[in-house]
Each structure stands twice: as structure tokens, then as C-alpha cells.
Design an enzyme around this catalytic site. Structure first.
Site, PDB file in Angstrom:
ATOM      1  N   LYS A   4      32.356  43.059  49.075  1.00 42.55           N
ATOM      2  CA  LYS A   4      33.108  44.313  49.041  1.00 42.55           C
ATOM      3  C   LYS A   4      32.176  45.515  49.199  1.00 42.55           C
ATOM      4  CE  LYS A   4      36.075  42.119  45.605  1.00 42.55           C
ATOM      5  NZ  LYS A   4      36.473  42.170  44.196  1.00 42.55           N
ATOM      6  N   PRO A  58      39.580  48.088  46.562  1.00 45.14           N
ATOM      7  CA  PRO A  58      39.444  47.567  47.928  1.00 45.14           C
ATOM      8  C   PRO A  58      38.785  46.193  47.929  1.00 45.14           C
ATOM      9  CG  PRO A  58      38.457  49.755  47.729  1.00 45.14           C
ATOM     10  CD  PRO A  58      38.813  49.313  46.352  1.00 45.14           C
ATOM     11  N   GLU A  59      39.364  45.272  48.668  1.00 44.72           N
ATOM     12  CA  GLU A  59      38.796  43.935  48.816  1.00 44.72           C
ATOM     13  C   GLU A  59      38.319  43.768  50.264  1.00 44.72           C
ATOM     14  OE1 GLU A  59      41.515  41.002  47.116  1.00 44.72           O
ATOM     15  OE2 GLU A  59      42.165  42.444  45.613  1.00 44.72           O
ATOM     16  N   ARG A  70      42.556  39.297  34.067  1.00 43.40           N
ATOM     17  CA  ARG A  70      43.322  39.983  35.118  1.00 43.40           C
ATOM     18  C   ARG A  70      44.790  39.563  35.074  1.00 43.40           C
ATOM     19  NH1 ARG A  70      40.129  42.409  39.046  1.00 43.40           N
ATOM     20  NH2 ARG A  70      42.083  43.440  39.530  1.00 43.40           N
TER      21      ARG A  70
END
Ligand SMILES: [Zn+2]
Length: 267
Positions: free
Chosen positions: A54, A2-3, A257
């Protein structure tokens, strides 16, 4: 993971469910995720629920707060008094009983997140390490330019995801923002023109706002309290094989990433 938009969605729902209520009971099922001190929430009244980066902050009347980091798979379930929460107890790490008889569980499938009880000083120290909120009024284009000017040799995408630089942006919204700003994620900051920086600033904010409106993106495991998000249908590049213009996506590894981008649309 979740961002900002996903956490903002959960915060809005928690606020609605919790503010004005007292916590009557706490049951901790996993001490690795939920610290023992969370038991101190018993008897405290929730006065606010808010987001920073976050993280979720559940603030009590006496100044103490619960600081919750969802990480990969943390989520909540909430049930009003007459409803059963039993089906949601599978990955439960903590359960809170509220003064109106409603129940809140915190669940975590992979148990990477954390729930901690902090006093105001500890919370300030913890949150003080974080960078600018990208949707805050103070985050002007001028401010963005000023922050970028301190990191001229850094890569733009890893910088956007650096929580000490901007708070709340992760892999999804960094990739989407760069696509819509037509900037390759491989670029160094000092190679960006003023026009590109402005485009990035505007697109990041536009996407984050739209994603909040759509209650986040449901990719991987994210669920908000009332179900799934809707922004995934707007995703241009995240998890895609082709960009919206049908060009094949390229993959590159940046700062550990996996990053997707379009060589034709992004320069
Ligand atoms: Zn393209």
C-alpha cells in the site's frame, strides 16, 4: 484506508504527472507526517513512480526515493501550471513545485500517514519486510498453496490482511474476496479444501483487477488525484446490510477488524 487498487490508481496518475520532471521547491507544513529530509528532493529528477503493497515510491534519478504511506486519509492534488491549487491547501502537509511550473500537494486529514526520503538500501530494507504481491506473475496458485501451508492454524481473513503474507490487501478486498469465493471469514486455513483455495485465489485476483480498472473504491475518505473511484458500486458485502442475494449480513470481529459476511452464501 486505501488498499492495493486505490494506491495503484494514484501511482498511475502520479507517474503521468511527475516522470521526467525535476522538483524545484518543497514546502513542508507538517513535520509529523513529512520528514525534514524530504527537503533533499529539491533539484532531483523523478524517473519512476511505483507501488509496493500500500506504499507509493517516487524514485529519483540519483537512486533516492520518497516513500509515502497514505494510511487513512492521505491523498494528493495536482495542478498544471496555469491552474490554481489553492482550494486544496486545507489539509496540506507538503507542497512540491515541479520544473514545468505544475504543483503537487500531499494532504492528510487525520495525519496518520508518512512521507520519507530514503536511499536505495533503506528502501530495500523497508520493502523487504513485505509479502507477495497478489497480482505479480510469480504469485501462482501453487505459490498461494505453498504460503498457506505454512500457516495452517491461522484464520484465513486475518492472514489475507497480513502484509508480511500478501501485500496490499486490507479489510475491503479480504471481505469481498472471501464472499465471492463463498468462504466464511471465520475459517481456519487448514479447513479449506483445494477447490476453495483455488476459488479464493481466482476471486481475489479478479476483484483486485476490476477494482484497478474502476480506479478503486471510494468508501470513507479515499480520492485519487482526478476524483473518486468507481468500484464501490461492485462491492458485494463491504458496508452492506444484505448480501447480493438479500440475506442479512452477519458481523464478527476478527483480529480487531469489523468483518461482515453472509452465513448462507459463505461456508
Ligand atoms: Zn447471502
Amino acid at each position: 484506508m486505501p488498499e492495493l487498487p486505490e494506491v495503484e490508481t494514484i501511482v498511475n496518475q502520479l507517474k503521468h504527472a511527475l516522470v521526467g520532471k525535476k522538483i524545484l521547491a518543497v514546502k513542508i507544513k507538517d513535520k509529523k507526517v513529512v520528514s525534514k529530509k524530504v527537503m533533499e528532493a529539491i533539484g532531483k529528477e523523478v524517473v519512476n513512480v511505483w507501488r509496493r503493497a500500500k506504499s507509493i515510491i517516487i524514485e529519483f534519478k540519483d537512486g533516492a526515493s520518497l516513500l509515502i504511506n497514505l494510511r487513512m486519509t492521505g491523498h494528493f492534488h495536482y495542478a498544471k501550471k496555469s491552474l490554481k491549487l489553492a482550494p486544496y491547501e486545507k489539509y496540506m502537509v507538503a507542497k512540491f513545485t515541479l520544473s514545468d511550473g505544475s504543483l503537487l500537494t500531499h494532504n492528510s486529514i487525520r495525519r496518520f500517514g508518512s512521507v520519507r526520503m530514503l536511499n536505495r538500501g533503506q528502501l530495500d530494507t523497508e520493502l523487504g519486510k513485505l509479502g507477495q504481491e497478489p497480482l505479480a506473475k510469480e504469485f501462482t496458485l501453487q505459490k498461494f498453496i505453498e504460503l498457506l501451508s505454512k500457516k495452517t492454524k491461522a484464520n484465513i481473513k486475518t492472514t489475507l490482511m497480513d502484509q508480511k503474507f500478501l501485500a496490499g490487501i486490507g479489510n475491503i478486498y479480504a471481505m469481498e474476496g472471501l464472499y465471492h469465493a463463498r468462504i466464511s471469514p471465520k475459517r481456519k486455513i487448514d479447513s479449506l479444501s483445494q477447490l476453495e483455495v483455488k476459488r479464493l485465489y481466482l476471486q481475489l485476483q479478479r476483484i483486485l483487477r476490476l477494482a484497478i480498472q474502476e480506479r478503486g473504491s471510494t468508501v470513507d475518505n479515499y480520492v485519487h488525484i482526478e476524483g473518486s473511484g468507481g468500484f464501490q458500486k461492485y462491492l458485494a458485502v463491504y458496508g452492506k446490510e444484505n448480501c447480493p442475494k438479500k440475506h442479512p449480513m452477519k458481523k464478527v470481529n476478527l483480529g480487531g477488524r469489523g468483518t461482515y459476511y453472509c452465513e448462507k452464501c459463505q461456508r
